[in-house]
Design a protein around this motif. Structure first.
Motif, PDB file in Angstrom:
ATOM      1  N   PRO A 339       0.852  -1.203  -0.133  1.00 14.90           N
ATOM      2  CA  PRO A 339      -0.048   0.163  -0.050  1.00 14.90           C
ATOM      3  C   PRO A 339       0.957   1.463   0.126  1.00 14.90           C
ATOM      4  O   PRO A 339       0.539   2.212  -0.493  1.00 14.90           O
ATOM      5  CB  PRO A 339      -0.721  -0.089   1.182  1.00 14.90           C
ATOM      6  N   SER A 340       1.898   1.239   0.704  1.00 17.22           N
ATOM      7  CA  SER A 340       2.764   2.592   0.763  1.00 17.22           C
ATOM      8  C   SER A 340       3.543   2.770  -0.590  1.00 17.22           C
ATOM      9  O   SER A 340       3.806   3.938  -0.967  1.00 17.22           O
ATOM     10  CB  SER A 340       3.843   2.313   2.002  1.00 17.22           C
ATOM     11  N   LEU A 341       3.364   1.832  -1.464  1.00 15.67           N
ATOM     12  CA  LEU A 341       4.241   2.287  -2.796  1.00 15.67           C
ATOM     13  C   LEU A 341       3.100   2.357  -3.928  1.00 15.67           C
ATOM     14  O   LEU A 341       3.382   2.899  -4.974  1.00 15.67           O
ATOM     15  CB  LEU A 341       5.031   0.839  -3.233  1.00 15.67           C
ATOM     16  N   ALA A 342       1.834   1.907  -3.683  1.00 20.08           N
ATOM     17  CA  ALA A 342       0.622   1.921  -4.646  1.00 20.08           C
ATOM     18  C   ALA A 342       0.583   3.176  -5.098  1.00 20.08           C
ATOM     19  O   ALA A 342       0.530   4.063  -4.204  1.00 20.08           O
ATOM     20  CB  ALA A 342      -0.367   1.201  -4.132  1.00 20.08           C
ATOM     21  N   PRO A 343       0.376   3.611  -6.501  1.00 23.52           N
ATOM     22  CA  PRO A 343       0.160   4.960  -6.836  1.00 23.52           C
ATOM     23  C   PRO A 343      -0.981   5.487  -6.458  1.00 23.52           C
ATOM     24  O   PRO A 343      -0.955   6.629  -5.868  1.00 23.52           O
ATOM     25  CB  PRO A 343       0.221   4.903  -8.275  1.00 23.52           C
ATOM     26  N   ALA A 433      -7.710   4.368   6.558  1.00 24.52           N
ATOM     27  CA  ALA A 433      -6.191   4.502   7.050  1.00 24.52           C
ATOM     28  C   ALA A 433      -5.841   3.301   7.985  1.00 24.52           C
ATOM     29  O   ALA A 433      -4.523   2.811   7.639  1.00 24.52           O
ATOM     30  CB  ALA A 433      -6.148   5.750   8.187  1.00 24.52           C
ATOM     31  N   ALA A 434      -6.775   2.634   8.593  1.00 27.55           N
ATOM     32  CA  ALA A 434      -6.216   1.191   9.463  1.00 27.55           C
ATOM     33  C   ALA A 434      -5.943   0.202   8.435  1.00 27.55           C
ATOM     34  O   ALA A 434      -5.013  -0.447   8.596  1.00 27.55           O
ATOM     35  CB  ALA A 434      -7.240   1.133  10.281  1.00 27.55           C
ATOM     36  N   LYS A 435      -6.835   0.115   7.483  1.00 28.16           N
ATOM     37  CA  LYS A 435      -6.221  -1.023   6.445  1.00 28.16           C
ATOM     38  C   LYS A 435      -5.186  -0.837   5.456  1.00 28.16           C
ATOM     39  O   LYS A 435      -4.423  -1.453   5.296  1.00 28.16           O
ATOM     40  CB  LYS A 435      -7.722  -1.121   5.315  1.00 28.16           C
ATOM     41  N   LEU A 436      -4.820   0.586   5.156  1.00 30.40           N
ATOM     42  CA  LEU A 436      -3.788   0.823   4.588  1.00 30.40           C
ATOM     43  C   LEU A 436      -2.522   0.755   5.457  1.00 30.40           C
ATOM     44  O   LEU A 436      -1.469   0.336   4.967  1.00 30.40           O
ATOM     45  CB  LEU A 436      -3.658   2.204   3.906  1.00 30.40           C
ATOM     46  N   SER A 437      -2.594   0.554   6.902  1.00 30.85           N
ATOM     47  CA  SER A 437      -1.568   0.306   7.418  1.00 30.85           C
ATOM     48  C   SER A 437      -1.434  -1.003   7.864  1.00 30.85           C
ATOM     49  O   SER A 437      -0.683  -1.386   8.772  1.00 30.85           O
ATOM     50  CB  SER A 437      -1.519   0.996   9.024  1.00 30.85           C
ATOM     51  N   GLY A 438      -2.276  -1.917   7.382  1.00 29.94           N
ATOM     52  CA  GLY A 438      -2.126  -3.546   7.306  1.00 29.94           C
ATOM     53  C   GLY A 438      -3.127  -4.165   8.310  1.00 29.94           C
ATOM     54  O   GLY A 438      -3.035  -5.383   8.391  1.00 29.94           O
ATOM     55  N   GLU A 439      -4.007  -3.267   8.790  1.00 31.72           N
ATOM     56  CA  GLU A 439      -5.325  -4.103   9.439  1.00 31.72           C
ATOM     57  C   GLU A 439      -6.197  -5.053   8.496  1.00 31.72           C
ATOM     58  O   GLU A 439      -6.412  -4.555   7.345  1.00 31.72           O
ATOM     59  CB  GLU A 439      -6.194  -3.094   9.966  1.00 31.72           C
TER      60      GLU A 439
END
Ligand code: GAP
Length: 453
Positions: A339-343, A433-439
């Protein structure tokens, strides 16, 4: 348990996806392109920025012992005399006496021209630095070079950084920037080009502690790729043999990645000893000694250098993320980008173009854009739109449907599993925000539920 086997993807598929979806184009394409130069399109520039940001966060922002710099591409010509690039940064070239094509002598299979079988000249050293002139007069005295690495800008600023930051050893300087090499053999898409971007660390240590720091950085840098999603089995460390070592290196390892054309260097990590600071001290006449206040010793620090390529990293991240899955419409192509790399982090998709739905979706879109790069797409069927987002690696799609107008809820669809949940719009931002951080997707906010169409 058996180890997972390394996997290789087809370069043609990667190049086609990158061009089709706007990641990477040949430079000046309308003029037929410029050999081994590439332009990053709307998605490519986001991916590249995300890679650089992830690197900067890991090596500068989250560390006490590192600072950043941005030094100029053009440097005093003496820099390149001191660094050894004027003397030694060259490849052996042979020229065909008939067709005049030039080849790298160390890469030739036979002793005749691969193109026309003509006779070849003896090898001559060809310097890889691009030369240009500073100012209006094109004469020997005004020659400057485009830097072939960002490293030298950091070495020559060692004292400036030391004086202004009051850092003590061990500490490092990090820099991201363009470098230029007039490479003879290019190709394999963005793997080797003449203009490219590097992310380099110069880590200054006390002699005697260099081996320990060298091993530390090998592990640290290997794990950075793994944390960002590269499969461990597609990475390996390879130590340079004695004859491969650059003139400055006491030891060197490459982090190799299994690119479509085979295992090749993604990043190099070198123990440069005291070569660089000694050379610059000698050529500039300035002392580049370090004074250790604890032991009252003067010495020239050793340098550990992890040097990565932004473009090679982008290629590795795309190749590693590429996947094809059979589905009812044929094949679902997807990029499992971290997620941190996805455009784009999220895509907002209204179920139809009906006015009231579009208005509701645009409101959600406007709100989410305050936090992330978000895509909005209302063209064609919802299935097609999901596929388009899968193919560019968007981790989550938010669908606004007719029911949303009544219950103020939307669905979130996860790229990799295609699972869906339905959440109140007023919890959407915190949920994403939680899902993008891996939840886990099925960890639900108040009022949320698992969704089956
Ligand atoms: N300062 C040390 C140095 O520049 P290097 O091994 O020549 O070392 C470091 O380069 C990294 O820069 C490589 O691992 C690669 O990722 C990237 N790189 C080097 N030459 C490149 C080129 N022609 N095209 C794309 N990336 C390149």
């Amino acid at each position: 348990m058996t180890e997972p086997t390394p996997t290789k993807v087809d370069m043609e598929k990667i190049v086609s996806l990158c061009q089709r979806r706007g990641f990477i184009f040949p430079s000046s394409e309308i003029y037929g392109g410029l050999s081994s130069c590439w332009d990053y399109g709307p998605l490519g520039v986001e991916l590249k920025q995300n890679i650089k940001q992830a690197w900067w966060q890991a090596v500068v922002q989250q560390r006490d012992d590192m600072v950043g710099m941005d030094t100029s591409i053009l440097m005093h010509p003496q820099t390149w005399a001191a660094s050894g690039h004027l003397e030694g940064f060259s490849d052996p070239l042979v020229e065909c006496k008939s067709c005049h094509l030039r080849w790298r002598a160390d890469e030739l299979k036979g002793d005749s021209c691969p193109s026309c079988s003509g006779e070849l000249t003896e090898p001559r050293q060809f310097n890889l630095m691009f030369k240009t002139f500073m100012g209006p007069i094109e004469e020997e005295a005004s020659i400057v070079y485009l830097r072939p690495e960002t490293a030298q800008g950091m070495f020559v600023n060692f004292l400036n950084v030391l004086d202004t930051t009051r850092k003590k050893l061990p500490f490092g300087i990090a820099q991201i920037g363009k470098s230029f090499r007039n490479e003879i053999t290019t190709g394999n898409f963005i793997f080797r080009s003449r203009e490219f971007e590097q992310m380099e660390i110069e880590f200054f240590v006390k002699p005697g502690t260099d081996k320990e720091w060298f091993n530390y950085w090998l592990e640290e840098r290997f794990n950075w790729y793994v944390k960002l999603g590269i499969k461990k089995e597609n990475l390996k460390l390879r130590q340079h043999m004695k004859h491969e070592l650059a003139h400055y290196a006491l030891d060197c390892y490459d982090i190799d990645y299994l690119f479509p054309m085979g295992w090749a260097e993604l990043e190099g990590i070198a123990n440069r000893g005291d070569y660089d600071l000694s050379q610059h001290a000698k050529f500039s006449g300035k002392s580049l000694d370090y004074f250790d206040e604890d032991t009252k010793e003067h010495f020239i620090p050793y340098i550990i250098e992890p040097s990565a390529g932004v473009d090679r990293s982008a290629l590795a991240f795309i190749c590693d993320a590429y996947d094809e899955e059979p589905d009812k419409e044929g094949i679902r192509v997807l990029l499992h980008l971290h997620p941190s790399l996805a455009p784009y982090k999220v895509a907002v998709l209204p179920l139809s173009r009906r006015e009231n739905l579009v208005a509701a979706a645009k409101k959600v879109y406007a709100d989410l854009r305050q936090s992330w790069m978000v895509s909005y797409d209302d063209a064609q069927s919802i299935g097609r739109r999901y596929r388009r987002q899968d193919e560019i690696g968007t981790p989550f799609c938010v669908t606004v449907d007719f029911q949303s107008l009544e219950d103020e809820q939307v669905t979130i669809r996860e790229r990799d599993t295609m699972n869906q949940i339905r959440v109140p719009i007023n919890t959407l931002k915190t949920t994403l925000a939680a899902k993008l951080s891996g939840e886990e997707l099925f960890v639900l906010p108040p009022g949320g539920k698992i969704w089956k169409e």
